[in-house]
Design a protein around this motif. Structure first.
Motif, short mmCIF file in Angstrom:
data_model
loop_
_atom_site.label_atom_id
_atom_site.label_comp_id
_atom_site.label_asym_id
_atom_site.label_seq_id
_atom_site.Cartn_x
_atom_site.Cartn_y
_atom_site.Cartn_z
N VAL A 140 64.39 39.84 -6.01
CA VAL A 140 64.50 40.86 -4.96
C VAL A 140 63.29 40.83 -4.06
CG1 VAL A 140 64.60 43.34 -4.52
CG2 VAL A 140 66.00 42.34 -6.35
N GLN A 141 63.55 40.94 -2.77
CA GLN A 141 62.51 41.05 -1.76
C GLN A 141 62.82 42.25 -0.88
OE1 GLN A 141 62.69 38.25 1.50
NE2 GLN A 141 60.46 38.16 1.71
N GLN A 142 61.83 43.11 -0.64
CA GLN A 142 62.00 44.29 0.20
C GLN A 142 60.89 44.37 1.24
OE1 GLN A 142 63.28 48.08 -1.80
NE2 GLN A 142 62.71 46.99 -3.68
N TYR A 143 61.26 44.73 2.47
CA TYR A 143 60.27 44.98 3.51
C TYR A 143 60.94 45.78 4.63
CZ TYR A 143 62.47 40.90 5.79
OH TYR A 143 63.36 40.01 6.33
N THR A 144 60.14 46.22 5.59
CA THR A 144 60.65 46.96 6.74
C THR A 144 60.32 46.19 8.00
OG1 THR A 144 60.32 49.07 5.59
CG2 THR A 144 60.59 49.16 7.98
N THR A 145 61.31 46.03 8.89
CA THR A 145 61.09 45.28 10.12
C THR A 145 60.27 46.11 11.11
OG1 THR A 145 63.04 46.10 11.30
CG2 THR A 145 63.36 44.23 9.79
N ARG A 146 59.87 45.46 12.19
CA ARG A 146 59.11 46.16 13.24
C ARG A 146 59.91 47.29 13.87
NH1 ARG A 146 56.82 41.36 17.01
NH2 ARG A 146 59.06 40.87 16.99
N ASP A 147 61.23 47.18 13.79
CA ASP A 147 62.10 48.24 14.34
C ASP A 147 62.42 49.33 13.32
OD1 ASP A 147 62.22 46.97 16.81
OD2 ASP A 147 63.93 45.75 16.22
N VAL B 19 66.37 36.73 13.83
CA VAL B 19 67.79 36.70 14.19
C VAL B 19 68.25 38.08 14.62
CG1 VAL B 19 70.13 36.40 13.27
CG2 VAL B 19 68.38 34.68 12.79
N LEU B 20 67.89 39.10 13.85
CA LEU B 20 68.29 40.47 14.19
C LEU B 20 67.67 40.93 15.50
CD1 LEU B 20 68.20 42.24 10.70
CD2 LEU B 20 70.17 41.30 11.91
N GLU B 21 66.42 40.56 15.74
CA GLU B 21 65.79 40.91 17.01
C GLU B 21 66.49 40.23 18.19
OE1 GLU B 21 61.63 40.03 16.86
OE2 GLU B 21 61.22 41.50 15.26
N TRP B 22 66.81 38.96 18.03
CA TRP B 22 67.50 38.22 19.09
C TRP B 22 68.87 38.83 19.36
CZ3 TRP B 22 72.00 35.17 18.54
CH2 TRP B 22 72.34 34.40 19.66
N PRO C 207 71.01 47.77 20.29
CA PRO C 207 70.26 48.10 19.07
C PRO C 207 71.06 47.81 17.79
CG PRO C 207 70.06 49.86 20.69
CD PRO C 207 71.08 48.91 21.22
N TYR C 208 70.34 47.30 16.80
CA TYR C 208 70.96 47.06 15.49
C TYR C 208 71.58 48.37 15.00
CZ TYR C 208 71.44 45.78 10.56
OH TYR C 208 71.93 45.55 9.30
N PRO C 209 72.83 48.35 14.52
CA PRO C 209 73.56 49.61 14.31
C PRO C 209 73.32 50.34 13.00
CG PRO C 209 75.03 47.73 14.01
CD PRO C 209 73.71 47.17 14.43
N PHE C 210 72.52 49.79 12.08
CA PHE C 210 72.38 50.41 10.77
C PHE C 210 70.92 50.63 10.39
CE2 PHE C 210 76.25 47.62 10.43
CZ PHE C 210 77.15 48.64 10.67
N ARG C 211 70.71 51.47 9.38
CA ARG C 211 69.37 51.74 8.87
C ARG C 211 68.84 50.61 8.00
NH1 ARG C 211 72.19 56.52 8.88
NH2 ARG C 211 71.12 58.38 9.69
N ALA C 212 69.75 49.82 7.44
CA ALA C 212 69.37 48.81 6.46
C ALA C 212 69.93 47.45 6.84
CB ALA C 212 69.86 49.21 5.06
#
Length: 466
Positions: free
Chosen positions: A237-244, A270-273, A280-285
């Motif tokens: 498992v890897q967890q982190y929070t993006t700049r957004d 990829v998500l930023e692009w 805007p990305y539509p979800f919290r996760a």
């Protein structure tokens, strides 16, 4: 932002206005109550979904043992009656139901194929908010789709690969199993200590007691049942929070970790692009589940956390990530329109390649158009595949993308990308149809596009040279 119950749902499920009083206890109103339909009216999957109510929330409490493949489940559905209901159906395939209550009162139930038919002690008024609790257990088995593929709860050598498109949700929880009926979800998943259970949305934490660990997840944004997952296995498992501020949770089978690492490292970019292109990305996760499931043969855009049967390549990551906008946030009203999911995600692959030093979208188009008229690419119209057996066939993906490229050439890049962003924004958390997309493209571009869509989307055979 769409309403909690989008217009398309309101039209087909006859959503009520203000909430009425509780159950009908007798008298003339009770006699007017009728049974909810056993399907949502989709011609490709007539028994998928159900009529007479809308589910707003699922609370799923599951315990699974990969060694015995036994599942114990309790599903709590919060719903609203969209008609006066004498009884209603839930979709549930296999598994043994041991108890059903409606508003905490014991309800009658019977099985009829994939339908769990529930009869409340008293009929429900139109507009009544009610709660259904179903307790069940057994050995879940995958569904077999019209094209012969398996979906749903698919056992693996260390757990289960849980991928629901188009029918599979009913193999592991009772649902209103059609994209029309979207809801929020809470998952409480208990597995043997050392295993990990991954679902949709934000990870709320885990707790180990003795030989078992319980994982809690919350998907707050509305989600179609087929996009839910509860995949179980031995994962890194890897967890982190993006700049957004998006919370990322990746779960990777150790056997796939080395191959997956360089691709998953690119997920934030990829998500930023895609956010720049689509809004805007539509979800919290966000994140990924990379399993080792060599017999499955596909990936799925499970909402907020796509599911891969092995380490994905970058194109597949781009494709499944694009579905978070096109297919997940903006969902289908009917399965016939699946090109709105797959054509868009395929075209996202073309755009990524074009903007990152590879072949242009025009070159991708030309390579496909060079195929002879006898090729399967031209077998049917992507806007009307004809049956559930064709919804994952080449024309839906490739010719769906070709349709978007023809639209882009016809209206120009500025208008085309405004259309994509407006589509994702106007229908966020809701639903869309092909007719609505065409109308939007015409409004933004100021052009009549009937001929273009008729030729490339709604007609079978190889079109004349563009």
């Amino acid at each position: 932002m769409a309403a909690a119950v989008p217009v398309a749902v309101a039209a087909l499920l006859a959503t009520a206005g203000p909430a009425a009083a509780g159950p009908v206890h007798g008298g003339p109103a009770a006699h007017r109550a009728t049974a909810g339909a056993p399907g949502a009216g989709d011609p490709y999957f007539p028994l998928a979904g159900n009529g007479g109510y809308h589910v707003s929330h699922y609370g799923l409490t599951l315990r699974y043992d990969p060694r015995t493949r036994h599942l114990d489940g309790t599903a709590v559905l919060t719903a609203r009656a969209t008609q006066a209901l004498s009884r209603f159906d839930l979709d549930l395939k296999g598994l043994k139901v041991t108890a059903v209550t409606v508003d905490h009162a014991k309800a009658g139930y019977r099985r009829a194929g994939q339908e769990l038919v529930v009869t409340p002690r008293t009929a429900l008024r139109k507009g009544h908010d009610f709660r259904v609790t179903v307790t069940y257990s057994g050995t879940p088995e995958p569904a077999t789709d019209p094209d012969g593929s398996a979906d749903g709860w698919i056992p693996t050598d260390d757990g289960a690969f849980v991928a629901g498109e188009p029918q599979g949700a009913m193999t592991w929880f009772p649902a209103n199993n059609h994209p029309l009926d979207k809801a929020s979800y809470d998952f409480t998943l208990t597995v043997p200590r050392g295993d990990t259970a991954v679902a949709n949305g934000v990870f709320l934490g885990s707790r180990t007691a003795g030989a078992r660990t319980t994982f809690r997840w919350r998907q707050s944004e509305p989600m179609a049942a087929y996009l839910a997952t509860a995949t179980v296995g031995r994962f890194q498992v890897q967890q982190y929070t993006t700049r957004d501020g998006v919370k990322v949770y990746n779960a990777v089978d150790p056997r796939e970790a080395k191959a997956a690492a360089p691709v998953l490292k690119q997920l934030p970019s990829v998500l930023e692009w895609e956010s720049r292109l689509f809004g805007p990305y539509p979800f919290r996760a966000a994140g990924a589940i990379v399993d080792h499931a060599p017999g499955v043969g596909y990936a799925l855009e499970t909402q907020s956390r796509p599911l891969y049967d092995s380490a994905p390549d970058l194109a597949t990551l781009v494709h499944e990530s694009a579905h978070q906008w096109f297919g997940d946030s903006v969902s289908l009203t009917r399965w016939q329109d699946i090109w709105l999911n797959e054509g868009f995600a395929t075209y996202a692959e073309w755009l990524w390649t074009e903007q990152h030093g590879g072949s242009s979208a025009q070159q991708e188009f030309d390579a496909l158009y060079a195929r002879p008229a006898s090729d399967g690419l031209w077998a049917f119209a992507p806007g009307d595949p004809g049956s559930g057996a064709n919804i994952f066939a080449t024309p839906v993906y490739a010719r769906g993308a070709m349709t978007l490229h023809e639209l882009r050439k016809a209206v120009g890049d500025p208008a085309f990308f405004r259309v994509l962003r407006a589509w994702a924004s106007a229908h966020r958390d809701g639903h869309g149809t092909t007719a609505q997309f065409i109308a939007l493209a015409e409004r933004i571009s100021g052009r009549n596009l009937d001929g273009l869509f008729h030729t490339w989307l709604l007609t079978g055979g190889k079109p004349a040279a563009p």
